[in-house]
Write a protein that holds these residues in place. Sequence first.
Motif, mmCIF file in Angstrom:
data_model
loop_
_atom_site.group_PDB
_atom_site.id
_atom_site.type_symbol
_atom_site.label_atom_id
_atom_site.label_comp_id
_atom_site.label_asym_id
_atom_site.label_seq_id
_atom_site.Cartn_x
_atom_site.Cartn_y
_atom_site.Cartn_z
ATOM 1 N N THR A 51 0.833 -1.205 0.000
ATOM 2 C CA THR A 51 0.000 0.000 0.000
ATOM 3 C C THR A 51 0.865 1.251 0.000
ATOM 4 O O THR A 51 0.509 2.257 -0.590
ATOM 5 C CB THR A 51 -0.938 0.025 1.207
ATOM 6 O OG1 THR A 51 -0.164 0.036 2.417
ATOM 7 C CG2 THR A 51 -1.868 -1.186 1.192
ATOM 8 N N HIS A 52 1.984 1.194 0.709
ATOM 9 C CA HIS A 52 2.989 2.257 0.697
ATOM 10 C C HIS A 52 4.245 1.675 1.311
ATOM 11 O O HIS A 52 4.275 0.496 1.678
ATOM 12 C CB HIS A 52 2.491 3.521 1.395
ATOM 13 C CG HIS A 52 2.182 3.384 2.854
ATOM 14 N ND1 HIS A 52 1.323 2.416 3.356
ATOM 15 C CD2 HIS A 52 2.617 4.068 3.953
ATOM 16 C CE1 HIS A 52 1.226 2.534 4.662
ATOM 17 N NE2 HIS A 52 2.016 3.522 5.052
ATOM 18 N N LEU A 53 5.291 2.478 1.448
ATOM 19 C CA LEU A 53 6.590 1.906 1.810
ATOM 20 C C LEU A 53 7.090 2.344 3.188
ATOM 21 O O LEU A 53 8.297 2.309 3.453
ATOM 22 C CB LEU A 53 7.617 2.242 0.711
ATOM 23 C CG LEU A 53 7.321 1.530 -0.620
ATOM 24 C CD1 LEU A 53 8.205 2.076 -1.734
ATOM 25 C CD2 LEU A 53 7.501 0.022 -0.491
ATOM 26 N N HIS A 54 6.209 2.727 4.080
ATOM 27 C CA HIS A 54 6.612 2.928 5.471
ATOM 28 C C HIS A 54 7.090 1.595 6.035
ATOM 29 O O HIS A 54 6.623 0.523 5.632
ATOM 30 C CB HIS A 54 5.444 3.480 6.295
ATOM 31 C CG HIS A 54 5.252 4.967 6.131
ATOM 32 N ND1 HIS A 54 4.136 5.636 6.586
ATOM 33 C CD2 HIS A 54 6.066 5.911 5.573
ATOM 34 C CE1 HIS A 54 4.258 6.935 6.312
ATOM 35 N NE2 HIS A 54 5.418 7.117 5.693
ATOM 36 N N TYR A 55 8.026 1.696 7.004
ATOM 37 C CA TYR A 55 8.714 0.495 7.486
ATOM 38 C C TYR A 55 7.763 -0.574 8.038
ATOM 39 O O TYR A 55 8.038 -1.771 7.949
ATOM 40 C CB TYR A 55 9.744 0.877 8.559
ATOM 41 C CG TYR A 55 9.127 1.137 9.919
ATOM 42 C CD1 TYR A 55 8.989 0.118 10.850
ATOM 43 C CD2 TYR A 55 8.646 2.405 10.259
ATOM 44 C CE1 TYR A 55 8.399 0.339 12.087
ATOM 45 C CE2 TYR A 55 8.058 2.632 11.481
ATOM 46 C CZ TYR A 55 7.938 1.600 12.390
ATOM 47 O OH TYR A 55 7.342 1.816 13.604
ATOM 48 N N ASP A 56 6.623 -0.124 8.607
ATOM 49 C CA ASP A 56 5.706 -1.093 9.230
ATOM 50 C C ASP A 56 4.803 -1.772 8.202
ATOM 51 O O ASP A 56 3.966 -2.613 8.565
ATOM 52 C CB ASP A 56 4.863 -0.427 10.334
ATOM 53 C CG ASP A 56 4.146 0.831 9.867
ATOM 54 O OD1 ASP A 56 4.658 1.527 8.975
ATOM 55 O OD2 ASP A 56 3.061 1.118 10.421
ATOM 56 N N HIS A 57 4.981 -1.459 6.947
ATOM 57 C CA HIS A 57 4.195 -2.082 5.872
ATOM 58 C C HIS A 57 5.057 -2.796 4.849
ATOM 59 O O HIS A 57 4.538 -3.589 4.067
ATOM 60 C CB HIS A 57 3.351 -1.019 5.149
ATOM 61 C CG HIS A 57 2.345 -0.358 6.035
ATOM 62 N ND1 HIS A 57 0.998 -0.689 6.021
ATOM 63 C CD2 HIS A 57 2.485 0.595 6.981
ATOM 64 C CE1 HIS A 57 0.369 0.035 6.925
ATOM 65 N NE2 HIS A 57 1.245 0.828 7.520
ATOM 66 N N ALA A 58 6.349 -2.463 4.815
ATOM 67 C CA ALA A 58 7.178 -2.916 3.689
ATOM 68 C C ALA A 58 8.429 -3.677 4.116
ATOM 69 O O ALA A 58 9.366 -3.809 3.333
ATOM 70 C CB ALA A 58 7.571 -1.709 2.829
ATOM 71 N N GLY A 132 -1.725 11.560 -0.072
ATOM 72 C CA GLY A 132 -1.975 12.177 1.224
ATOM 73 C C GLY A 132 -1.002 11.712 2.292
ATOM 74 O O GLY A 132 -0.063 12.421 2.633
ATOM 75 N N HIS A 133 -1.209 10.526 2.794
ATOM 76 C CA HIS A 133 -0.329 9.971 3.842
ATOM 77 C C HIS A 133 1.100 9.860 3.314
ATOM 78 O O HIS A 133 2.052 10.289 3.961
ATOM 79 C CB HIS A 133 -0.885 8.610 4.259
ATOM 80 C CG HIS A 133 -0.080 7.897 5.300
ATOM 81 N ND1 HIS A 133 0.147 8.412 6.558
ATOM 82 C CD2 HIS A 133 0.551 6.686 5.273
ATOM 83 C CE1 HIS A 133 0.882 7.546 7.255
ATOM 84 N NE2 HIS A 133 1.141 6.505 6.495
ATOM 85 N N THR A 134 1.248 9.253 2.157
ATOM 86 C CA THR A 134 2.487 9.292 1.374
ATOM 87 C C THR A 134 2.065 9.565 -0.069
ATOM 88 O O THR A 134 0.901 9.342 -0.418
ATOM 89 C CB THR A 134 3.273 7.968 1.436
ATOM 90 O OG1 THR A 134 2.488 6.925 0.845
ATOM 91 C CG2 THR A 134 3.636 7.609 2.870
ATOM 92 N N ASN A 153 -6.219 0.813 4.673
ATOM 93 C CA ASN A 153 -4.853 0.931 5.146
ATOM 94 C C ASN A 153 -4.580 2.311 5.729
ATOM 95 O O ASN A 153 -5.418 2.844 6.450
ATOM 96 C CB ASN A 153 -3.879 0.564 4.026
ATOM 97 C CG ASN A 153 -2.788 -0.308 4.597
ATOM 98 O OD1 ASN A 153 -1.842 0.186 5.152
ATOM 99 N ND2 ASN A 153 -2.975 -1.613 4.512
ATOM 100 N N ASP A 154 -3.462 2.945 5.419
ATOM 101 C CA ASP A 154 -3.136 4.201 6.104
ATOM 102 C C ASP A 154 -3.773 5.422 5.449
ATOM 103 O O ASP A 154 -3.456 6.560 5.813
ATOM 104 C CB ASP A 154 -1.614 4.384 6.193
ATOM 105 C CG ASP A 154 -1.001 3.470 7.243
ATOM 106 O OD1 ASP A 154 -1.737 2.634 7.788
ATOM 107 O OD2 ASP A 154 0.202 3.597 7.518
ATOM 108 N N THR A 155 -4.690 5.222 4.511
ATOM 109 C CA THR A 155 -5.486 6.375 4.066
ATOM 110 C C THR A 155 -6.375 6.848 5.200
ATOM 111 O O THR A 155 -6.760 8.017 5.245
ATOM 112 C CB THR A 155 -6.377 6.019 2.857
ATOM 113 O OG1 THR A 155 -7.274 4.962 3.232
ATOM 114 C CG2 THR A 155 -5.541 5.574 1.668
HETATM 115 ZN ZN LIG Z 1 2.129 4.670 6.924
#
Ligand SMILES: [Zn+2]
Length: 230
Positions: A51-58, A132-134, A153-155
């Motif tokens: 969904t995006h590449l923040h550490y807690d997702h990727a 937005g978030h990223t 997700n983080d939306t």
């Molecule tokens: Zn995030």
Amino acid sequence: MIANDERVVLVDTGFRAETGLRRGRAMLRCPIDSLSLCGFDVRQVRDVILTHLHYDHAGNMGRFDAAHFHLQRREIEFVTSAMMSSTNPNLGGSVEASDIHTLLDLIFAGRVNILDGYATLAPGIELQRIGGHTPGQQLVRVRTARGWVVLANDTCHYEKNLADRHPVSAFVDLREMIAGFDTIMRLADGDMSRIIPGHDPIVMRRFPSPRPSLNDIVVRVDLPPLHIAP
Ligand SMILES: [Zn+2]
């Protein structure tokens, strides 16, 4: 996890234990090791949506030898930009360089499907960039027996973000985040019970577990909610 008789698709890969330790986040359960609780093996996973590449997702991308990865072009451009030199949590502070090294190896290996905006991954699995978030944050829309379900997700970290139109605390573009709330509602046909926020513990209470041994560990969001919280 999205699965039917034909395919097994993973949405996000969680963080690695060593990353969590360094960032002061205890790992209660490795999400990848936990696939077996649901009867899946990592080798069955042929598609991973990031969904995006923040550490807690990727984190953990390297554990999926048989998979192709699906993510937005703007997210890749973001995490390979000069913005990563900032330790601000909205910028490089929430991205692990080693995860991006892994991603680049996957790109060179031809295993990354780079998307622009909207895409259909398979019948009944749609991806939509929200931003937005990223810059390249995307949500996943899945057709289930109860209709479309939106893995937001983080939306929206929490349901109240969406209900109150209150922005998630971390963002790079407030305008895109606020506009995204309307898109999320539209994609869920206006039904809040079909929207699964990314970090809201209410999800674990609202939906049924597959079996008693998985209570508080796994829930099925393709089934109707047990109740709707006020
Ligand atoms: Zn995030």
